[in-house]
Every structure is written in C-alpha cells, then in structure tokens.
Scaffold this motif. Structure first.
Motif, PDB file in Angstrom:
ATOM      1  N   ALA A  61       0.999  -1.082   0.056  1.00  0.00           N
ATOM      2  CA  ALA A  61       0.221  -0.016   0.145  1.00  0.00           C
ATOM      3  C   ALA A  61       0.941   1.406   0.056  1.00  0.00           C
ATOM      4  O   ALA A  61       0.352   2.518  -0.416  1.00  0.00           O
ATOM      5  CB  ALA A  61      -0.963   0.053   1.392  1.00  0.00           C
ATOM      6  N   LEU A  62       2.137   0.855   0.324  1.00  0.00           N
ATOM      7  CA  LEU A  62       3.057   2.158   0.396  1.00  0.00           C
ATOM      8  C   LEU A  62       2.505   3.417   1.516  1.00  0.00           C
ATOM      9  O   LEU A  62       1.943   3.055   2.338  1.00  0.00           O
ATOM     10  CB  LEU A  62       3.326   2.677  -1.146  1.00  0.00           C
ATOM     11  CG  LEU A  62       3.879   1.756  -2.163  1.00  0.00           C
ATOM     12  CD1 LEU A  62       3.928   2.469  -3.602  1.00  0.00           C
ATOM     13  CD2 LEU A  62       5.304   1.208  -1.513  1.00  0.00           C
ATOM     14  N   ASP A  63       2.604   4.390   0.852  1.00  0.00           N
ATOM     15  CA  ASP A  63       1.978   5.713   1.563  1.00  0.00           C
ATOM     16  C   ASP A  63       0.649   5.938   1.720  1.00  0.00           C
ATOM     17  O   ASP A  63       0.002   6.982   2.006  1.00  0.00           O
ATOM     18  CB  ASP A  63       2.949   6.847   1.506  1.00  0.00           C
ATOM     19  CG  ASP A  63       4.201   6.955   2.241  1.00  0.00           C
ATOM     20  OD1 ASP A  63       4.360   6.246   3.213  1.00  0.00           O
ATOM     21  OD2 ASP A  63       5.011   7.642   1.664  1.00  0.00           O
ATOM     22  N   PHE A  64      -0.027   5.144   0.731  1.00  0.00           N
ATOM     23  CA  PHE A  64      -1.575   5.024   0.440  1.00  0.00           C
ATOM     24  C   PHE A  64      -2.474   4.788   1.771  1.00  0.00           C
ATOM     25  O   PHE A  64      -3.588   4.917   1.714  1.00  0.00           O
ATOM     26  CB  PHE A  64      -1.950   4.430  -0.833  1.00  0.00           C
ATOM     27  CG  PHE A  64      -1.608   5.160  -2.070  1.00  0.00           C
ATOM     28  CD1 PHE A  64      -2.100   6.144  -2.598  1.00  0.00           C
ATOM     29  CD2 PHE A  64      -0.466   4.647  -2.620  1.00  0.00           C
ATOM     30  CE1 PHE A  64      -1.811   6.616  -3.616  1.00  0.00           C
ATOM     31  CE2 PHE A  64       0.072   5.212  -3.919  1.00  0.00           C
ATOM     32  CZ  PHE A  64      -0.770   6.224  -4.504  1.00  0.00           C
ATOM     33  N   GLU A  65      -1.875   3.794   2.447  1.00  0.00           N
ATOM     34  CA  GLU A  65      -2.554   3.391   3.565  1.00  0.00           C
ATOM     35  C   GLU A  65      -3.048   4.346   4.458  1.00  0.00           C
ATOM     36  O   GLU A  65      -4.108   3.857   5.035  1.00  0.00           O
ATOM     37  CB  GLU A  65      -1.497   2.473   4.315  1.00  0.00           C
ATOM     38  CG  GLU A  65      -1.954   1.663   5.525  1.00  0.00           C
ATOM     39  CD  GLU A  65      -0.975   0.748   6.342  1.00  0.00           C
ATOM     40  OE1 GLU A  65      -1.286   0.258   7.103  1.00  0.00           O
ATOM     41  OE2 GLU A  65       0.197   0.791   5.937  1.00  0.00           O
ATOM     42  N   ASP A  66      -2.699   5.505   4.574  1.00  0.00           N
ATOM     43  CA  ASP A  66      -3.484   6.445   5.464  1.00  0.00           C
ATOM     44  C   ASP A  66      -3.533   7.884   4.820  1.00  0.00           C
ATOM     45  O   ASP A  66      -3.569   8.805   5.489  1.00  0.00           O
ATOM     46  CB  ASP A  66      -2.712   6.679   6.932  1.00  0.00           C
ATOM     47  CG  ASP A  66      -1.228   7.167   6.573  1.00  0.00           C
ATOM     48  OD1 ASP A  66      -0.843   7.170   5.510  1.00  0.00           O
ATOM     49  OD2 ASP A  66      -0.713   7.236   7.635  1.00  0.00           O
ATOM     50  N   LEU A  67      -3.695   7.806   3.592  1.00  0.00           N
ATOM     51  CA  LEU A  67      -3.729   8.833   2.789  1.00  0.00           C
ATOM     52  C   LEU A  67      -5.017   9.675   3.073  1.00  0.00           C
ATOM     53  O   LEU A  67      -5.075  10.923   3.412  1.00  0.00           O
ATOM     54  CB  LEU A  67      -3.856   8.743   1.277  1.00  0.00           C
ATOM     55  CG  LEU A  67      -3.955   9.960   0.520  1.00  0.00           C
ATOM     56  CD1 LEU A  67      -2.602  10.731   0.395  1.00  0.00           C
ATOM     57  CD2 LEU A  67      -3.807   9.171  -0.960  1.00  0.00           C
ATOM     58  N   PHE A  68      -6.350   8.802   3.019  1.00  0.00           N
ATOM     59  CA  PHE A  68      -7.608   9.501   3.661  1.00  0.00           C
ATOM     60  C   PHE A  68      -7.728   8.762   4.832  1.00  0.00           C
ATOM     61  O   PHE A  68      -7.702   7.626   5.170  1.00  0.00           O
ATOM     62  CB  PHE A  68      -8.413   9.187   2.540  1.00  0.00           C
ATOM     63  CG  PHE A  68      -8.203  10.027   1.283  1.00  0.00           C
ATOM     64  CD1 PHE A  68      -8.603  11.087   1.178  1.00  0.00           C
ATOM     65  CD2 PHE A  68      -7.654   9.202   0.162  1.00  0.00           C
ATOM     66  CE1 PHE A  68      -8.311  11.848  -0.221  1.00  0.00           C
ATOM     67  CE2 PHE A  68      -7.657   9.808  -1.145  1.00  0.00           C
ATOM     68  CZ  PHE A  68      -7.707  11.253  -1.183  1.00  0.00           C
ATOM     69  N   THR A  69      -8.555   9.711   5.858  1.00  0.00           N
ATOM     70  CA  THR A  69      -9.036   9.023   7.322  1.00  0.00           C
ATOM     71  C   THR A  69     -10.497   9.209   7.416  1.00  0.00           C
ATOM     72  O   THR A  69     -10.673  10.283   8.296  1.00  0.00           O
ATOM     73  CB  THR A  69      -8.131   9.867   8.419  1.00  0.00           C
ATOM     74  OG1 THR A  69      -8.253  11.133   8.126  1.00  0.00           O
ATOM     75  CG2 THR A  69      -6.688   9.338   8.090  1.00  0.00           C
TER      76      THR A  69
END
Length: 128
Positions: A86-94
């Motif tokens: 997921a790279l840095d997409f894991e917590d892109l939107f919360t």
C-alpha cells in the motif's frame, strides 16, 4: 566458389582456419533477436509482479469491505502482504468508517500499481 563438406568449407568464407587450409564456418548469433526476447521476458515479469500487487490489494479491499473474519488465515495472509504494498496510500484518507478507509486507500494503491506497471512495461519495451 566454395564447397561445404561436413561442416568445413574449402572457399573464402569468414571463419577460423583449421588444419589443412580449410575454414570452419563460425556460428552466428542474432543478438537483436536475443535482446528482444530478454526484454520481452523482463517486461512480462514486471507486468506479472505489478498485477499481483494490485490483486493482493484488491483482495484486501474485498475481504475487509465484505466483512471477512479477521482471524482467518487467508484474511491475515492477504492483510499482511497488502500492508507494505500500500506504500504511503495506507493512511492517505482518514474517513470515520474504517471499511471506507480501506476501500479508498488500498483501492488507490491498487490503481497506482496498475498504472506504474503499465508505464514500467512501456519503458522496458522501449529499450527492446
């Protein structure tokens, strides 16, 4: 004119001079064809790797949104492997809903892998 007898020739052709004044025919390689084949294999491996990454991420989304048992071995396996992909997409939107967060973030990561793979394959094939 030259005459080819049993792999040797008696005429003026490129090759190594063997005993008795006869020339052996040298094996020629089609390096362009070999290079094209290697590039094709590298491109195929890149495409498979990127597609596999996107499939793992999509499977994680389906299992999470579908309400799969988080203690199941398959669900844990997919979740464990999808985290680094997921790279840095894991917590892109919360968003407040954790299932929506997985859908959006891991879905974007899957789309990213497909786009990245497509670009990488085109670059690899450009060198072929």
């Amino acid at each position: 004119m030259s005459e080819n007898v049993g792999g040797t020739t008696t005429g003026e052709q490129d090759g190594e001079l063997s005993r008795g004044g006869r020339r052996r025919l040298r094996a020629t390689h089609d390096w362009a064809k070999a290079r094209g084949q290697v590039v094709g294999v590298v491109a195929a491996v890149a495409r498979w790797a990127g597609t596999l990454a996107a499939l793992l991420l999509a499977a994680h989304v389906v299992l999470t949104v579908g309400g799969a048992n988080p203690d199941n071995a398959i669900t844990r396996f997919v979740a464990d492997w999808s985290q680094p992909l997921a790279l840095d997409f894991e917590d892109l939107f919360t968003p407040e809903d954790p299932q929506l967060a997985v859908l959006v973030n891991f879905g974007l990561a899957a789309i990213f892998w497909l786009i990245l793979t497509s670009i990488a394959v085109r670059i690899i094939k450009a060198f072929g």
